[in-house]
Design a protein around this motif. Structure first.
Motif, mmCIF file in Angstrom:
data_model
loop_
_atom_site.group_PDB
_atom_site.id
_atom_site.type_symbol
_atom_site.label_atom_id
_atom_site.label_comp_id
_atom_site.label_asym_id
_atom_site.label_seq_id
_atom_site.Cartn_x
_atom_site.Cartn_y
_atom_site.Cartn_z
ATOM 1 N N SER A 137 46.551 15.986 39.525
ATOM 2 C CA SER A 137 46.752 14.592 39.119
ATOM 3 C C SER A 137 47.187 14.436 37.668
ATOM 4 C CB SER A 137 45.460 13.793 39.346
ATOM 5 O OG SER A 137 45.091 13.812 40.705
ATOM 6 N N HIS A 138 46.781 15.345 36.796
ATOM 7 C CA HIS A 138 47.009 15.151 35.360
ATOM 8 C C HIS A 138 47.941 16.180 34.728
ATOM 9 C CE1 HIS A 138 43.882 12.111 35.477
ATOM 10 N NE2 HIS A 138 43.081 12.974 36.074
ATOM 11 N N LEU A 139 48.119 17.338 35.375
ATOM 12 C CA LEU A 139 48.992 18.359 34.792
ATOM 13 C C LEU A 139 50.273 18.554 35.586
ATOM 14 C CD1 LEU A 139 46.398 21.080 33.674
ATOM 15 C CD2 LEU A 139 47.292 19.132 32.396
ATOM 16 N N GLY A 140 50.421 17.823 36.697
ATOM 17 C CA GLY A 140 51.681 17.829 37.431
ATOM 18 C C GLY A 140 51.917 19.000 38.359
ATOM 19 N N VAL A 141 50.854 19.750 38.731
ATOM 20 C CA VAL A 141 51.021 20.870 39.654
ATOM 21 C C VAL A 141 50.840 20.340 41.075
ATOM 22 C CG1 VAL A 141 50.253 23.197 40.263
ATOM 23 C CG2 VAL A 141 50.062 22.394 37.893
ATOM 24 N N ASN A 142 51.768 20.670 41.990
ATOM 25 C CA ASN A 142 51.675 20.090 43.336
ATOM 26 C C ASN A 142 50.555 20.745 44.155
ATOM 27 O OD1 ASN A 142 52.759 22.275 45.180
ATOM 28 N ND2 ASN A 142 54.520 22.046 43.797
ATOM 29 N N LEU A 143 50.113 20.019 45.182
ATOM 30 C CA LEU A 143 48.958 20.442 45.981
ATOM 31 C C LEU A 143 49.155 21.811 46.623
ATOM 32 C CD1 LEU A 143 48.026 17.091 47.764
ATOM 33 C CD2 LEU A 143 46.627 18.319 46.097
ATOM 34 N N ALA A 144 50.322 22.018 47.221
ATOM 35 C CA ALA A 144 50.564 23.291 47.904
ATOM 36 C C ALA A 144 50.502 24.460 46.922
ATOM 37 C CB ALA A 144 51.917 23.263 48.605
ATOM 38 N N ALA A 145 51.023 24.252 45.699
ATOM 39 C CA ALA A 145 50.991 25.316 44.697
ATOM 40 C C ALA A 145 49.566 25.631 44.266
ATOM 41 C CB ALA A 145 51.831 24.915 43.486
ATOM 42 N N ILE A 146 48.728 24.602 44.128
ATOM 43 C CA ILE A 146 47.326 24.824 43.747
ATOM 44 C C ILE A 146 46.600 25.575 44.848
ATOM 45 C CG2 ILE A 146 45.128 23.689 43.262
ATOM 46 C CD1 ILE A 146 46.739 21.431 41.960
ATOM 47 N N GLY A 147 46.799 25.146 46.097
ATOM 48 C CA GLY A 147 46.170 25.852 47.209
ATOM 49 C C GLY A 147 46.612 27.296 47.278
ATOM 50 N N ALA A 148 47.913 27.535 47.081
ATOM 51 C CA ALA A 148 48.427 28.904 47.104
ATOM 52 C C ALA A 148 47.855 29.725 45.963
ATOM 53 C CB ALA A 148 49.952 28.879 47.020
ATOM 54 N N ALA A 149 47.730 29.131 44.779
ATOM 55 C CA ALA A 149 47.198 29.856 43.617
ATOM 56 C C ALA A 149 45.767 30.317 43.866
ATOM 57 C CB ALA A 149 47.265 28.968 42.375
ATOM 58 N N PHE A 150 44.931 29.424 44.369
ATOM 59 C CA PHE A 150 43.539 29.792 44.637
ATOM 60 C C PHE A 150 43.458 30.864 45.724
ATOM 61 C CE2 PHE A 150 42.371 26.150 42.137
ATOM 62 C CZ PHE A 150 41.085 26.414 41.704
ATOM 63 N N ALA A 151 44.276 30.735 46.757
ATOM 64 C CA ALA A 151 44.249 31.730 47.838
ATOM 65 C C ALA A 151 44.729 33.088 47.342
ATOM 66 C CB ALA A 151 45.113 31.255 49.003
ATOM 67 N N ILE A 152 45.809 33.099 46.569
ATOM 68 C CA ILE A 152 46.338 34.366 46.051
ATOM 69 C C ILE A 152 45.321 35.051 45.148
ATOM 70 C CG2 ILE A 152 48.069 35.338 44.474
ATOM 71 C CD1 ILE A 152 50.033 33.224 45.572
ATOM 72 N N VAL A 153 44.698 34.281 44.270
ATOM 73 C CA VAL A 153 43.714 34.855 43.352
ATOM 74 C C VAL A 153 42.547 35.456 44.113
ATOM 75 C CG1 VAL A 153 41.984 34.268 41.618
ATOM 76 C CG2 VAL A 153 44.314 33.439 41.379
ATOM 77 N N ARG A 154 42.055 34.749 45.101
ATOM 78 C CA ARG A 154 40.919 35.274 45.866
ATOM 79 C C ARG A 154 41.296 36.550 46.611
ATOM 80 N NH1 ARG A 154 36.227 33.997 43.789
ATOM 81 N NH2 ARG A 154 35.492 31.921 44.240
ATOM 82 N N MET A 155 42.517 36.605 47.124
ATOM 83 C CA MET A 155 42.943 37.822 47.816
ATOM 84 C C MET A 155 43.100 38.984 46.839
ATOM 85 S SD MET A 155 42.991 37.100 51.013
ATOM 86 C CE MET A 155 41.603 36.005 50.649
ATOM 87 N N LEU A 156 43.656 38.718 45.660
ATOM 88 C CA LEU A 156 43.793 39.768 44.649
ATOM 89 C C LEU A 156 42.437 40.211 44.123
ATOM 90 C CD1 LEU A 156 46.813 38.400 42.543
ATOM 91 C CD2 LEU A 156 46.836 40.310 44.170
ATOM 92 N N ASP A 157 41.503 39.283 44.142
ATOM 93 C CA ASP A 157 40.185 39.528 43.557
ATOM 94 C C ASP A 157 39.211 40.202 44.519
ATOM 95 O OD1 ASP A 157 38.464 39.269 41.336
ATOM 96 O OD2 ASP A 157 37.521 37.506 42.232
ATOM 97 N N ILE A 158 39.638 40.369 45.766
ATOM 98 C CA ILE A 158 38.733 40.867 46.800
ATOM 99 C C ILE A 158 38.117 42.221 46.435
ATOM 100 C CG2 ILE A 158 38.781 41.923 49.101
ATOM 101 C CD1 ILE A 158 40.271 39.522 50.100
ATOM 102 N N GLY A 159 38.925 43.118 45.881
ATOM 103 C CA GLY A 159 38.421 44.459 45.610
ATOM 104 C C GLY A 159 37.598 44.593 44.355
ATOM 105 N N VAL A 160 37.532 43.533 43.548
ATOM 106 C CA VAL A 160 36.848 43.638 42.258
ATOM 107 C C VAL A 160 35.344 43.826 42.417
ATOM 108 C CG1 VAL A 160 36.274 42.392 40.134
ATOM 109 C CG2 VAL A 160 38.614 42.373 41.005
#
Length: 473
Positions: free
Chosen positions: A43-66
């Motif tokens: 709402s305030h930084l102009g990042v679209n919903l799909a991009a935010i959802g993708a970012a969180f999903a990608i991070v969690r997948m990359l973070d799985i092995g940590v």
């Protein structure tokens, strides 16, 4: 000096409270990142919903092995400062850097920026959360004492969440914008982290055992993944993270656009939900001490789901009627993570009896892995789903009745399904107080047999309970 393991004495309230203080910023961040950061970026930084959802999903997948790697290393860590203290000291600065970058992000940042700092955030959060949970399990080894310690930890996390939820309400009264209120949360957490890290590390004793070098046996670690009790708790953790996480991701959108509450009223109701956990966590722990942990978990998941059904039938914008329903749901949700972490500590004792090695950090790491996978799906599924049904998250945007109906169904149905599934995962649980007491008795007997001489070392303000080295951990 006696060669047997001395009877565990109750932990002092002062020490437990000091140790639990680390849960304050972790609890605050759990709410802030799940509830406020995604809408803040949208709402305030102009990042679209799909991009935010993708970012969180990608991070969690990359973070799985940590977390499994951290667990392996923590279980093999031996320093004069202790096994977990050094990790807590390392995790604090990492988390602080990520908090500053996310809460002070400039307008126009992209997905790459969000992905990078989410990775740093989850690394720091994993180090602190994993080290803190494993350290807690070594402080209390008795079945009911663990319920007490993890109950205080849960309550401290709730208090941190309550404080961070008060901030946007105060900010609104001071005339600050929603975005400025979110940034204020970040500064509160930044100030709090170094204080509680120092308090935890200086005030809490840690028992350091000098043992023979631990041999890496891959089959032992693979056996953890396939151990039925751990697999059930792994699935329960996934379900009980995904359910409330799904709800948290859609919370502000649902309460503002579907139920007609203002942003301030929605924050107030969320505050009621979280405050209920201050009462719910210790009372849930007391219920578990009387009725067992798994039965308590099944009761709270069922009661939570019933309460969530009431949210959709409440009159719109009616705060007085919404308050008791939100309190009920928050009270019940407080027991989810508490019960699972306490049950994991009991299973860890059984694993040490079977394998002769300490696997506590790795077991909590596997549990954190379940948490991360579920968290990825919570935002990675809900935000793209909103975009697909035509919901517009832009501040001030109008939405069609069909989009609002889709938002309502997503908010209610998903959490209920997953929370009920989480409770079902512990049906027929056999590791109760009596069985755990027998496991502890066998561990104590084995410790006395294999210990050639007692080795007692302690780091912290209070004297440590005597610890005898066993054959591996």
């Amino acid at each position: 000096m006696s060669q047997g393991r001395p009877q565990e004495r109750p932990l002092s309230s002062g020490m437990v409270l000091s140790f639990s203080s680390l849960a304050l910023p972790l609890g605050a961040l759990a709410v802030a990142v799940a509830v406020y950061i995604p809408p803040f970026f949208a709402s305030h930084l102009g990042v679209n919903l799909a991009a935010i959802g993708a970012a969180f999903a990608i991070v969690r997948m990359l973070d799985i092995g940590v977390d499994p790697i951290l667990g392996l290393v923590m279980d093999r860590t031996r320093t004069r400062l202790g096994r977990y203290r050094v990790w807590v000291l390392a995790g604090g600065p990492i988390l602080m850097a990520a908090v500053y970058a996310m809460f002070e992000a400039p307008h126009g940042v992209g997905t790459v920026y969000l992905i990078f700092w989410l990775l740093v955030f989850y690394l720091g959060n994993s180090i602190l959360g994993l080290g803190h949970s494993a350290w807690a399990a070594t402080l209390a080894t008795e079945y009911h004492q663990r319920s007490r310690v993890f109950g205080v930890l849960a309550a401290a996390g709730v208090i941190g969440a309550v404080i961070v939820l008060i901030i946007p309400i105060v900010a609104a009264h001071l005339g600050l914008s929603e975005a400025e209120g979110v940034k204020s949360m970040g500064w509160f957490i930044l100030i709090l982290v170094p204080i509680v890290v120092a308090l935890t590390c200086l005030r809490t004793p840690e028992h350091i055992m000098k043992t023979a070098p631990e041999k890496f046996a891959l089959k032992d670690y693979l056996s953890l993944i396939t151990k039925p009790d751990l697999l059930r708790l792994f699935l329960a953790q996934m379900a009980l993270t995904l359910g409330p996480g799904w709800m948290s991701a859609l919370y502000l959108f649902f309460f503002k656009d579907s139920r007609g509450f203002s942003a301030e009223q929605a924050s107030l109701l969320l505050l009621v939900y979280v405050i209920a956990g201050i009462v719910g966590a210790p009372l849930t722990a007391r219920l578990a001490m009387r009725f067992s942990k798994h039965r308590t978990l099944m009761v709270t998941t069922t009661a939570y789901s019933l309460g969530l059904c009431m949210v959709i039938v409440l009159p719109k914008a009616n705060v007085p009627l919404a308050v008791p329903v939100m309190f009920w749901c928050g009270f019940m949700a407080a027991g989810f993570d508490l019960m699972i972490r306490a049950m994991l500590a009991d299973v860890a004792d059984e694993v040490r009896l079977e394998q002769g090695q300490e696997r506590l950090s790795l077991i909590y790491a596997l549990n954190a892995l379940a948490n991360k996978i579920a968290s990825a799906f919570a935002i990675g599924l809900t935000f793209p789903l909103l975009a697909r049904i035509g919901y517009d998250a832009t501040a001030g945007a109008g939405n069609t009745p069909q989009a609002i109906f889709g938002l309502e169904m997503a908010y209610i149905v998903g959490p209920i399904i997953f929370v009920m599934l989480g409770g079902a995962c512990v049906l027929g649980w056999r590791l109760d107080a009596d069985k755990h007491a027998d496991i502890r008795r066998q561990l104590d007997e084995r410790d006395a047999v294999y210990a050639e001489a007692p080795i007692i070392e302690s780091v912290g303000a209070e004297p440590a309970i005597a610890v005898l080295s066993d054959k591996g951990g």
